[in-house]
Scaffold this motif. Sequence first.
Motif, PDB file in Angstrom:
ATOM      1  N   LEU A   1       0.303  73.979  55.968  1.00 35.40           N
ATOM      2  CA  LEU A   1       0.086  73.647  57.380  1.00 35.40           C
ATOM      3  C   LEU A   1       1.397  73.261  58.030  1.00 35.40           C
ATOM      4  O   LEU A   1       2.295  72.755  57.361  1.00 35.40           O
ATOM      5  CB  LEU A   1      -0.898  72.475  57.495  1.00 35.40           C
ATOM      6  N   PHE A   2       1.515  73.519  59.341  1.00 35.71           N
ATOM      7  CA  PHE A   2       2.737  73.056  59.993  1.00 35.71           C
ATOM      8  C   PHE A   2       2.568  71.709  60.667  1.00 35.71           C
ATOM      9  O   PHE A   2       3.509  71.124  61.139  1.00 35.71           O
ATOM     10  CB  PHE A   2       3.337  74.121  60.937  1.00 35.71           C
ATOM     11  N   GLU A   3       1.338  71.210  60.746  1.00 36.65           N
ATOM     12  CA  GLU A   3       1.140  69.810  61.162  1.00 36.65           C
ATOM     13  C   GLU A   3      -0.155  69.314  60.535  1.00 36.65           C
ATOM     14  O   GLU A   3      -0.939  70.109  59.986  1.00 36.65           O
ATOM     15  CB  GLU A   3       1.082  69.715  62.693  1.00 36.65           C
ATOM     16  N   ASN A   4      -0.393  68.010  60.590  1.00 32.26           N
ATOM     17  CA  ASN A   4      -1.600  67.481  59.969  1.00 32.26           C
ATOM     18  C   ASN A   4      -2.845  68.011  60.672  1.00 32.26           C
ATOM     19  O   ASN A   4      -2.838  68.219  61.882  1.00 32.26           O
ATOM     20  CB  ASN A   4      -1.599  65.945  60.035  1.00 32.26           C
ATOM     21  N   PRO A   5      -3.907  68.245  59.918  1.00 30.98           N
ATOM     22  CA  PRO A   5      -5.126  68.795  60.534  1.00 30.98           C
ATOM     23  C   PRO A   5      -5.818  67.763  61.431  1.00 30.98           C
ATOM     24  O   PRO A   5      -5.649  66.552  61.257  1.00 30.98           O
ATOM     25  CB  PRO A   5      -6.004  69.143  59.332  1.00 30.98           C
ATOM     26  N   THR A   6      -6.586  68.255  62.375  1.00 31.78           N
ATOM     27  CA  THR A   6      -7.384  67.380  63.228  1.00 31.78           C
ATOM     28  C   THR A   6      -8.530  66.822  62.396  1.00 31.78           C
ATOM     29  O   THR A   6      -8.835  67.335  61.312  1.00 31.78           O
ATOM     30  CB  THR A   6      -7.977  68.191  64.397  1.00 31.78           C
ATOM     31  N   PRO A   7      -9.226  65.755  62.858  1.00 32.91           N
ATOM     32  CA  PRO A   7     -10.376  65.228  62.095  1.00 32.91           C
ATOM     33  C   PRO A   7     -11.414  66.317  61.848  1.00 32.91           C
ATOM     34  O   PRO A   7     -11.994  66.399  60.757  1.00 32.91           O
ATOM     35  CB  PRO A   7     -10.938  64.150  63.018  1.00 32.91           C
ATOM     36  N   GLU A   8     -11.549  67.210  62.822  1.00 27.92           N
ATOM     37  CA  GLU A   8     -12.534  68.291  62.645  1.00 27.92           C
ATOM     38  C   GLU A   8     -12.086  69.226  61.528  1.00 27.92           C
ATOM     39  O   GLU A   8     -12.889  69.694  60.719  1.00 27.92           O
ATOM     40  CB  GLU A   8     -12.677  69.054  63.986  1.00 27.92           C
ATOM     41  N   GLY A   9     -10.760  69.477  61.492  1.00 28.79           N
ATOM     42  CA  GLY A   9     -10.206  70.307  60.426  1.00 28.79           C
ATOM     43  C   GLY A   9     -10.443  69.677  59.067  1.00 28.79           C
ATOM     44  O   GLY A   9     -10.815  70.349  58.094  1.00 28.79           O
ATOM     45  N   MET A  10     -10.242  68.359  58.961  1.00 32.14           N
ATOM     46  CA  MET A  10     -10.460  67.649  57.698  1.00 32.14           C
ATOM     47  C   MET A  10     -11.910  67.803  57.252  1.00 32.14           C
ATOM     48  O   MET A  10     -12.198  67.969  56.064  1.00 32.14           O
ATOM     49  CB  MET A  10     -10.130  66.150  57.868  1.00 32.14           C
ATOM     50  N   GLU A  11     -12.795  67.780  58.255  1.00 34.75           N
ATOM     51  CA  GLU A  11     -14.225  67.949  57.990  1.00 34.75           C
ATOM     52  C   GLU A  11     -14.469  69.271  57.274  1.00 34.75           C
ATOM     53  O   GLU A  11     -15.166  69.347  56.256  1.00 34.75           O
ATOM     54  CB  GLU A  11     -14.975  67.911  59.338  1.00 34.75           C
ATOM     55  N   GLN A  12     -13.856  70.342  57.814  1.00 34.48           N
ATOM     56  CA  GLN A  12     -14.016  71.676  57.238  1.00 34.48           C
ATOM     57  C   GLN A  12     -13.507  71.721  55.799  1.00 34.48           C
ATOM     58  O   GLN A  12     -14.120  72.323  54.924  1.00 34.48           O
ATOM     59  CB  GLN A  12     -13.253  72.715  58.086  1.00 34.48           C
ATOM     60  N   ILE A  13     -12.342  71.087  55.569  1.00 35.59           N
ATOM     61  CA  ILE A  13     -11.766  71.087  54.216  1.00 35.59           C
ATOM     62  C   ILE A  13     -12.750  70.454  53.236  1.00 35.59           C
ATOM     63  O   ILE A  13     -13.014  70.976  52.150  1.00 35.59           O
ATOM     64  CB  ILE A  13     -10.424  70.323  54.201  1.00 35.59           C
ATOM     65  N   ARG A  14     -13.315  69.336  53.658  1.00 38.34           N
ATOM     66  CA  ARG A  14     -14.264  68.636  52.789  1.00 38.34           C
ATOM     67  C   ARG A  14     -15.498  69.503  52.537  1.00 38.34           C
ATOM     68  O   ARG A  14     -16.015  69.581  51.421  1.00 38.34           O
ATOM     69  CB  ARG A  14     -14.652  67.298  53.426  1.00 38.34           C
ATOM     70  N   ALA A  15     -15.943  70.179  53.604  1.00 38.26           N
ATOM     71  CA  ALA A  15     -17.137  71.027  53.483  1.00 38.26           C
ATOM     72  C   ALA A  15     -16.920  72.144  52.470  1.00 38.26           C
ATOM     73  O   ALA A  15     -17.842  72.569  51.778  1.00 38.26           O
ATOM     74  CB  ALA A  15     -17.497  71.605  54.848  1.00 38.26           C
ATOM     75  N   LEU A  16     -15.665  72.607  52.361  1.00 40.36           N
ATOM     76  CA  LEU A  16     -15.364  73.674  51.406  1.00 40.36           C
ATOM     77  C   LEU A  16     -14.957  73.105  50.037  1.00 40.36           C
ATOM     78  O   LEU A  16     -14.432  73.822  49.188  1.00 40.36           O
ATOM     79  CB  LEU A  16     -14.219  74.546  51.946  1.00 40.36           C
ATOM     80  N   SER A  17     -15.214  71.803  49.856  1.00 36.42           N
ATOM     81  CA  SER A  17     -14.815  71.050  48.656  1.00 36.42           C
ATOM     82  C   SER A  17     -13.355  71.301  48.261  1.00 36.42           C
ATOM     83  O   SER A  17     -13.017  71.533  47.107  1.00 36.42           O
ATOM     84  CB  SER A  17     -15.768  71.321  47.481  1.00 36.42           C
ATOM     85  N   GLY A  18     -12.490  71.269  49.294  1.00 31.57           N
ATOM     86  CA  GLY A  18     -11.060  71.429  49.036  1.00 31.57           C
ATOM     87  C   GLY A  18     -10.323  70.105  49.036  1.00 31.57           C
ATOM     88  O   GLY A  18     -10.935  69.040  49.193  1.00 31.57           O
TER      89      GLY A  18
END
Lengths: 323, 254, 257
Positions: free
Chosen positions: A246-263
């Motif tokens: 990533l070129f910057e930290n993810p948004t809270p919504e982005g973090m949500e997606q990462i968790r949803a994909l168990s990443g």
Amino acid sequence: MITVKGIFKTYHVYQGKGWKRRKKEIHALENMDFQVTRGECLGYIGPNGAGKSTTVKILTGIMVPDSGEVISNGYCPWKERKRYVKNIGVVFGQKTQMWWDLPVADSYALLGSLYRVEPRKARKQIDFLVDALQLSEIFHQPVRQLSLGQRMRAEVGAALVHDPDLLFLDEPSIGLDVVSQHNLQNFLKQLNQSGKTIFLTTHNLKEIETLCTRAMVINQGKIIFHGTIPNLKKMTELPVMVKVQLFENPTPEGMEQIRALSGEYDREQGIVAIPAGHEKGVAEITRILMHHLPVEDLRVEEPGIEEIVKAIYLQELSRNRVV
Amino acid sequence: MPALALMKTSFQRNRVYVLNHMLNNLGSFLFGYIIAMVWLSLLGNTPEGREMVTYVMVNQAMVGLVMFLPRGCFIPQKIREGTIVFDLVRPQNILSLAFFEVSGHVAYNFVFRSLPIFLLGFLVLGVDFPRLSQLFPFFLALANGFVIAFFLNYLVGLWSMHFVDFTGAQNLYYFTTATFSGYMMPPEFFPGFVRTLVEFSPFGCTHFWPSAIYLGRVPLFQALWIQWSWIGILWVTCWLLTRRLVQRIPIQGG
Amino acid sequence: MGVFLTLVRASWRAQTHYRFNFFFTTVSSGLAMFSDFLLIWWLLMNFPSLGGWKLEEVACIFGIVNCSWGLFRVIGVGLKNFQEFMLSGRFDVLLVRPASTVLQLLLHRFDLKSLGGVVQGLGIGFVALTSMGLLGQLWPWFLLLCLLGAIITLEINIILAAIAFWTIRNEEIVVLAFYATRTASEYPAHIFGPFLKNLLTFAIPLATIGYFPLGYLLGKMQNPVALLSPFLAAGGLFPISFVIWKMGMHHYSSTGT
């Protein structure tokens, strides 16, 4: 072709300095049993220091085990060394058995005489090798002038001048670019199909997939897997990983997606790692990530040797516990 | 013929550097010249003085055959690079592989080092040729001297099989051979017991006995029984030690 | 000075790590060096003198030459094996650092085993002086000559190392122009005849380390220039070695081999 029964090998290593140093035992091989059938190409895998080199050294008659039996090509390698080695060929990845200042041709000629190959037979075999390994341009150049890829090709040929039936290859493709690797693998495949037995040690999983029908995995001196390649893959079932920079930290919504994909997200390096599973394939994961995250770079990683070995090792442990 | 092929390869390896070696020969000749001038200063331009000049220059021409052999017969280098494994998968044993490899090297030295140095000695210092009848005995004793020097250097190689670092053993070899081989002066100039050491040790077999025969000072059979005794003793020693040590060679990288 | 001490400490630790090996290597290298003297000693015991120099007097030359050779080797390993630096490309690493290349080569490693050679040279010289009853009178001169000799040895080796900038390999030239002449300088130079003596005086002035100054101090030569010769040699070689090294570096960096 090769039968190994109950091999043990222990090293003594000295630790500490000067007069106060202490002897420490390292069990390089513990109760090793396996078989290699004639005409097979066996892939031998394991992390560094697992005992791979020790195995190869024992099988080639260089080293004597503490106990156990080996019958290879009808001989015990260390008891009938001279007769045994006449019919084996050995390549050790980063070492050369050719003479640095001399042309490849001279090294081949000398190897032919060392193994007392009949001159006519030697000439025929060398012609074959020059042709099959594309050595004609470099055949009269001193070894020190060759590039790594050229040298490795010549090196494999050097192990075959006496046309042995049994080949030990220890990391033959180390340091080679993709094209050279591919050419070398093609040549080894030909050899194998012409009936040579090959014992291949490597770090390169692709190489094992292309060349071998069966593989053997060693860890801490013990064989933890011996079977076909599909079984090895099935047994571990390690996921392919999708990794994103990533070129910057993810948004809270982005973090949500990462968790949803168990990443997982490594904040320091800015890398997201997602395992590709049965539910969502690589394509789908990629699409979600590109949509929700500030992606700079994306790559797909296959599991490496270390991970596979670790997975098998953990599996082994849990199975033992159940029993 | 594995033996001949090995010698040939080892010979050719050197030919790449023939120009460097010619320059080196000048340096080597200068070392001999220095000792020869010391003798001329001590004995004057007398028959005795000229005999010593010949003695010294013959020995100087011989150093590449019986003193400065490849360090530890190439074994320490192979241990360091890990290429010793290839010697271990050959259908010959390490002792004979090393012998023929070093023989080729020495054959090269004979043609491209000994002969030029001897020639310089002849041209500059008027070194005497041996009587024709001494020629065969001399070369026989010289060949024996080489075999003994080979075994001594091989022992240094064996040391490196066990301890890896061989500098100490190499130094010890250099000390004993430089001091007791008699390359600078024959035994009669050594004090008491050292004289015996030069005459009867393996070190004297490398330099003193061959060049004494060159000068026609001693009968061949006297040199032969001492040299052959040492060849026997050293051969058995090296063979037994090789058998013991080969199985425990420290192999780099793995 | 702090850097210097750290370097010495690091060298000491690295070299004494395996104590038995260190001990054995040091003792054996001392023996190997001693064999040169042993042979001269045994040989000269048979004769009253060598070209008018008694055994003790020759031993004095030997002591000074070897003490300065040892002093040079403690810091000069990098120069001594300069061919290795060129062949392996390690010299390029020195070039990108902001310090003098010669200085870096000298500080590269301290070869502490060579101190054995220094001690041996001093020992042989002092025993010889004592047996002539001249120790009290000459020991300051002896030490000074060792030091000057080390400087001369260093300067000659800088020049010979610089040859490698043009030829890459310089080992054979060093053997011929330094090792052989160094051995010659252990003896009274006049026994070699005019050619070699002049060579050792004017071209590769190793005879000025021991032969000339000792000749004056032991009353064999009357001309005081003999005593001054090591100062002249050390002073004269300094600009020459400096210029040749600079020229070599220039050649090396402009051809970019």
